[in-house]
Design a protein around this motif. Structure first.
Motif, PDB file in Angstrom:
ATOM      1  N   PHE A 154       0.830  -1.201   0.000  1.00  0.00           N
ATOM      2  CA  PHE A 154       0.000   0.000   0.000  1.00  0.00           C
ATOM      3  C   PHE A 154       0.868   1.256   0.000  1.00  0.00           C
ATOM      4  CE2 PHE A 154      -2.082   3.346   2.518  1.00  0.00           C
ATOM      5  CZ  PHE A 154      -3.186   3.590   1.725  1.00  0.00           C
ATOM      6  N   GLN A 155       1.910   1.270   0.826  1.00  0.00           N
ATOM      7  CA  GLN A 155       2.784   2.428   0.905  1.00  0.00           C
ATOM      8  C   GLN A 155       3.520   2.655  -0.416  1.00  0.00           C
ATOM      9  OE1 GLN A 155       3.130   4.794   3.145  1.00  0.00           O
ATOM     10  NE2 GLN A 155       1.502   3.859   4.372  1.00  0.00           N
ATOM     11  N   VAL A 156       3.964   1.556  -1.049  1.00  0.00           N
ATOM     12  CA  VAL A 156       4.643   1.694  -2.333  1.00  0.00           C
ATOM     13  C   VAL A 156       3.706   2.297  -3.368  1.00  0.00           C
ATOM     14  CG1 VAL A 156       5.657   0.410  -4.256  1.00  0.00           C
ATOM     15  CG2 VAL A 156       6.285  -0.164  -1.905  1.00  0.00           C
ATOM     16  N   LEU A 157       2.476   1.815  -3.428  1.00  0.00           N
ATOM     17  CA  LEU A 157       1.507   2.337  -4.392  1.00  0.00           C
ATOM     18  C   LEU A 157       1.227   3.813  -4.152  1.00  0.00           C
ATOM     19  CD1 LEU A 157      -1.043  -0.633  -4.511  1.00  0.00           C
ATOM     20  CD2 LEU A 157       0.610   0.007  -6.275  1.00  0.00           C
ATOM     21  N   ILE A 158       1.055   4.160  -2.903  1.00  0.00           N
ATOM     22  CA  ILE A 158       0.741   5.543  -2.576  1.00  0.00           C
ATOM     23  C   ILE A 158       1.911   6.464  -2.922  1.00  0.00           C
ATOM     24  CG2 ILE A 158       0.305   7.148  -0.669  1.00  0.00           C
ATOM     25  CD1 ILE A 158      -2.133   5.582  -1.505  1.00  0.00           C
ATOM     26  N   ASN A 159       3.114   6.048  -2.562  1.00  0.00           N
ATOM     27  CA  ASN A 159       4.277   6.917  -2.716  1.00  0.00           C
ATOM     28  C   ASN A 159       4.776   7.004  -4.152  1.00  0.00           C
ATOM     29  OD1 ASN A 159       4.365   7.540   0.039  1.00  0.00           O
ATOM     30  ND2 ASN A 159       5.647   5.764   0.505  1.00  0.00           N
ATOM     31  N   THR A 160       4.476   6.010  -4.978  1.00  0.00           N
ATOM     32  CA  THR A 160       4.946   6.037  -6.366  1.00  0.00           C
ATOM     33  C   THR A 160       3.871   6.490  -7.348  1.00  0.00           C
ATOM     34  OG1 THR A 160       4.366   3.694  -6.659  1.00  0.00           O
ATOM     35  CG2 THR A 160       6.628   4.205  -5.941  1.00  0.00           C
ATOM     36  N   ALA A 161       2.685   6.753  -6.862  1.00  0.00           N
ATOM     37  CA  ALA A 161       1.596   7.180  -7.744  1.00  0.00           C
ATOM     38  C   ALA A 161       1.960   8.513  -8.411  1.00  0.00           C
ATOM     39  CB  ALA A 161       0.296   7.313  -6.967  1.00  0.00           C
ATOM     40  N   VAL A 162       1.731   8.608  -9.713  1.00  0.00           N
ATOM     41  CA  VAL A 162       2.000   9.841 -10.445  1.00  0.00           C
ATOM     42  C   VAL A 162       1.010  10.926 -10.055  1.00  0.00           C
ATOM     43  CG1 VAL A 162       2.111  10.892 -12.739  1.00  0.00           C
ATOM     44  CG2 VAL A 162       3.006   8.582 -12.359  1.00  0.00           C
ATOM     45  N   ASP A 163      -0.243  10.550  -9.839  1.00  0.00           N
ATOM     46  CA  ASP A 163      -1.275  11.509  -9.460  1.00  0.00           C
ATOM     47  C   ASP A 163      -1.318  11.673  -7.951  1.00  0.00           C
ATOM     48  OD1 ASP A 163      -2.067  11.982 -12.060  1.00  0.00           O
ATOM     49  OD2 ASP A 163      -3.567  10.389 -12.042  1.00  0.00           O
ATOM     50  N   GLY A 164      -1.828  12.831  -7.539  1.00  0.00           N
ATOM     51  CA  GLY A 164      -1.990  13.079  -6.117  1.00  0.00           C
ATOM     52  C   GLY A 164      -3.115  12.238  -5.533  1.00  0.00           C
ATOM     53  N   ILE A 165      -2.892  11.716  -4.311  1.00  0.00           N
ATOM     54  CA  ILE A 165      -3.918  10.943  -3.614  1.00  0.00           C
ATOM     55  C   ILE A 165      -4.094  11.540  -2.221  1.00  0.00           C
ATOM     56  CG2 ILE A 165      -4.608   8.680  -2.733  1.00  0.00           C
ATOM     57  CD1 ILE A 165      -2.835   7.410  -4.846  1.00  0.00           C
ATOM     58  N   ILE A 166      -5.330  11.898  -1.919  1.00  0.00           N
ATOM     59  CA  ILE A 166      -5.655  12.468  -0.615  1.00  0.00           C
ATOM     60  C   ILE A 166      -6.845  11.708  -0.053  1.00  0.00           C
ATOM     61  CG2 ILE A 166      -6.530  14.498   0.600  1.00  0.00           C
ATOM     62  CD1 ILE A 166      -5.046  16.280  -1.266  1.00  0.00           C
ATOM     63  N   VAL A 167      -6.771  11.371   1.247  1.00  0.00           N
ATOM     64  CA  VAL A 167      -7.901  10.764   1.948  1.00  0.00           C
ATOM     65  C   VAL A 167      -8.310  11.707   3.065  1.00  0.00           C
ATOM     66  CG1 VAL A 167      -8.686   8.812   3.337  1.00  0.00           C
ATOM     67  CG2 VAL A 167      -7.107   8.423   1.430  1.00  0.00           C
TER      68      VAL A 167
END
Length: 377
Positions: free
Chosen positions: A18-31
């Protein structure tokens, strides 16, 4: 290793993934939680908004929004919790984000709803579309320039055709004048002598009109201009006499303030006289709308080696929407004007290495000024 979407986040491998996906995502992700406070903020968001996570986590998401969205956001969340009516959830749309430095940028925002440990959360995916907007803007500019070039091309063809058509009646007028001059040459009556003088002036102006048309056609057709070292004051005086023809009934006061010490300028005299003719004519027309009708024409030498000529009127001035586009083709305040005069004037002055400008006067009216490099510059 468990890979199902339903695997609990407390599993170490799933948490790491999960951390890898979040940190490498090209787009911004906010929860965010149910009241709008930020629970997750990835590295892409740092790049987009300029804030580090410590500055955002636990704070209301509206800090990343410009007005008026900032003030309206809490109301949207409250309305959704109360009514269940979706306005953006599950529906992506273009919005504006606000950087830490206060600047804004366009983004495409997709919002989804979920639950984490029985708590309602909202997940936002942010895609920066600044480059798309810039590309669209550049495309629009290119289309505008192409339209501009097309209009100029049409104007050039029209000018060339018009010049050709006008040359024929001008030649006929000159022939009639010369015939009339020969007819009255032997007569000594004072009235005839006066008429002969008027014919001479008419012949001179007919020749001048033909020369103006020929030079304008050469200019439009991009032929070489005929530059020579000329006296600016004399050039302007000759043009003024033609520009004020028919304006005697307008009750316009013309003040000439010429600096007789200015050096010659390398220029095409006929083209510069076209500029003067246009500026004076425009001023005369503007002054018809006011009671105080004054036109001041001034020449001088600037410290940077440029000779200037200014034309200051006491007219109504220029509307803001026209002033910003004044030298673009087909922009005019005249009901029957084509709006190409000032555009041509600017092209002529620029072609001489100079600058044409317009500024509002403090007491009302407008001052047009063109600057040309002096001979020793």
């Amino acid at each position: 290793m468990k890979t199902g979407m339903d695997a609990p986040f407390k599993d170490a491998e799933n948490a790491a993934l999960f951390q890898v996906l979040i940190n490498t995502a090209v787009d911004g992700i906010i929860v965010i939680d149910a009241v709008g406070n930020v629970r997750l903020y990835n590295k892409a968001c740092e790049r987009l908004f300029g804030y580090v996570p410590e500055e955002v986590l636990g704070r209301n998401i509206k800090m990343l929004m410009p007005s008026p969205y900032r003030e309206q956001h809490d109301g949207y969340i409250d309305a959704y919790r109360t009514t269940g009516e979706r306005k953006i959830i599950g529906i992506g749309r273009e919005v504006l984000g606000q950087n830490k430095d206060g600047s804004t940028f366009p983004m495409y925002l997709s919002v989804g709803e979920g639950r984490l440990e029985n708590e309602r959360i909202f997940v936002g995916i942010i895609h920066d579309i600044t480059e798309r907007h810039n590309a669209a803007s550049r495309l629009q500019e290119v289309q505008s320039e192409l339209a501009h070039v097309s209009r100029l091309n049409e104007m050039g063809q029209m000018t060339s055709a018009l010049a050709h058509e006008l040359n024929q009646p001008l030649t006929a007028i000159m022939n009639y004048l010369r015939a009339a001059q020969r007819t009255v040459t032997a007569l000594d009556d004072p009235a005839v002598v006066r008429a002969r003088e008027m014919m001479d002036k008419a012949a001179g102006q007919t020749t001048r009109a033909g020369e103006i048309i020929r030079r304008l056609r050469d200019f439009v057709e991009k032929r070489d201009a005929r530059h020579a070292h000329e006296d600016v004051n004399k050039t302007i005086e000759e043009a003024i006499s033609l520009a004020l023809v028919g304006a005697s009934d307008a009750n316009i006061g013309v003040t000439l303030n010429f600096d007789r010490s200015i050096p010659p300028v390398l220029m095409d005299r006929i083209q510069i006289q076209q500029v003067v003719l246009n500026l004076v004519r425009n001023a005369v027309e503007a002054l018809q709308e006011v009671s105080v009708r004054e036109l001041t024409i001034k020449t001088g030498l600037e410290e940077n080696g440029y000779v200037y000529a200014s034309f200051s009127d006491t007219g109504p001035g220029l509307p803001d929407e026209v002033a910003s586009r004044l030298f673009q083709p087909f922009v005019t305040t005249k009901e029957k004007g084509m709006g190409i005069g000032l555009s041509i004037c600017q092209s002529i002055v620029n072609g001489h290495g100079g600058l044409l400008s317009a500024t509002p006067n403090e007491s009302g009216g407008t001052t047009f000024c063109f600057r040309l490099p002096a001979m020793d510059a």
